[in-house]
Write an enzyme that holds these catalytic residues in place. Sequence first.
Site, mmCIF file in Angstrom:
data_model
loop_
_atom_site.group_PDB
_atom_site.id
_atom_site.type_symbol
_atom_site.label_atom_id
_atom_site.label_comp_id
_atom_site.label_asym_id
_atom_site.label_seq_id
_atom_site.Cartn_x
_atom_site.Cartn_y
_atom_site.Cartn_z
ATOM 1 N N ASP A 11 -12.191 -0.659 2.289
ATOM 2 C CA ASP A 11 -11.209 -0.407 3.225
ATOM 3 C C ASP A 11 -12.118 0.079 4.409
ATOM 4 O OD1 ASP A 11 -8.896 -0.697 4.080
ATOM 5 O OD2 ASP A 11 -7.819 0.738 3.030
ATOM 6 N N ASP A 12 -12.034 1.427 4.384
ATOM 7 C CA ASP A 12 -12.712 2.022 5.642
ATOM 8 C C ASP A 12 -13.616 3.145 4.937
ATOM 9 O OD1 ASP A 12 -10.537 1.279 7.925
ATOM 10 O OD2 ASP A 12 -9.305 1.640 6.520
ATOM 11 N N GLU A 27 0.893 -1.198 0.196
ATOM 12 C CA GLU A 27 0.027 -0.002 -0.018
ATOM 13 C C GLU A 27 0.861 1.213 -0.003
ATOM 14 O OE1 GLU A 27 -2.450 0.273 3.638
ATOM 15 O OE2 GLU A 27 -3.516 1.898 2.689
#
Length: 344
Positions: free
Chosen positions: A281-282, A203
Amino acid sequence: MQGAMTPAQFIAGLPKAELHMHIEGSIEAPLFMKLARRNQVAIRWETEAELLAAYSFRDLQAFLDLYYDGCRVLIHAQDYYEVTREYLQRAHADGVMHAEMFLGPQGHTLRGIALATVLEGVLGAMDDARTQDGITSGLILVAQRHRPEAEALELLQQAMPWRERLLGFGLGGAEVGHPPSKFAEFFRRCRAERFHVVAHAGEEGPAEYVRESIELLQVERVDHGNACLQDPALVRLLAERQIPLTVCPLSNLKLNVVKSLPEHPLKKMLDAGLRVTVNSDDPSYFGGYVNDNYEQCQAALGLTRSELVTLARNSVLAAFVQPQRRLAMLAAIDAYQDRADDWA
Ligand code: HPA
Ligand code: ZN
């Protein structure tokens, strides 16, 4: 269906799985404010608008600082239930048939919350989502990579009473300076206990971390994995072995992993024959749920209808599910494709 549909309409009805989302990253601002009040947890923001204004991040660490701090509003089993149930409701509304969710117990146990409290709420919400909405889900516990490996091993031990209810283990948090090799023994033990294993890699970290995750940790999926494109031999290995990457485009944009969505490597990954999937993801922090990710990538990268179907099929092929469930989900995608009109 009557008349041509838009790409957004096609995406909305497309059956899919979501394989990379963090439960703690799905607390929407209204629930966050409600939990802070209910649990009398002091927070820096007076209003939802002030909280939302804080969602601007220079990099992964800036995000993680806010994210770990935000965990403090979760205290009782009911809190964990509500956040998990809300996410699964939104996922269901997005056509998600199956969700694999990350939870980072250290963000809770180190504040004195018992793992049993956390899991009572989360597992209860997963059960209700299945019976009420028909969405299946699994739970993957992630160890924080900036902490010592010994603490990850402790997490594995603590989780053993729930082993039948857990899909597996992963690795999250601050990547650079915390290579996968730091957790070789933890992953070896997780695999020995027959858990599924995944890891965030590539990432912010280099291609080497992706390679280490595969070769040393022997992960079954790589979370993010963007940096693999720096290493053509690694791309060939990922493509040959069809190791899934759980890519999170809006997360990458918000954390400055990519400068803009048109520059996102998703299309390159598809073209390289990688088993790439799209995930949120979030979602409450990064401005969108899984369909927002599909839609914005479609618009920015000009993804075709058949590429969207490939992404959905990949998510099902990469899920940790029994063959029967996988076949049912693939059949749902096929049936949808036959039914859905071409978009304009
Ligand atoms: N990367 C690493 N750890 C995380 C992330 C992420 O994007 N989201 C929540 N924990
Ligand atoms: Zn993540």
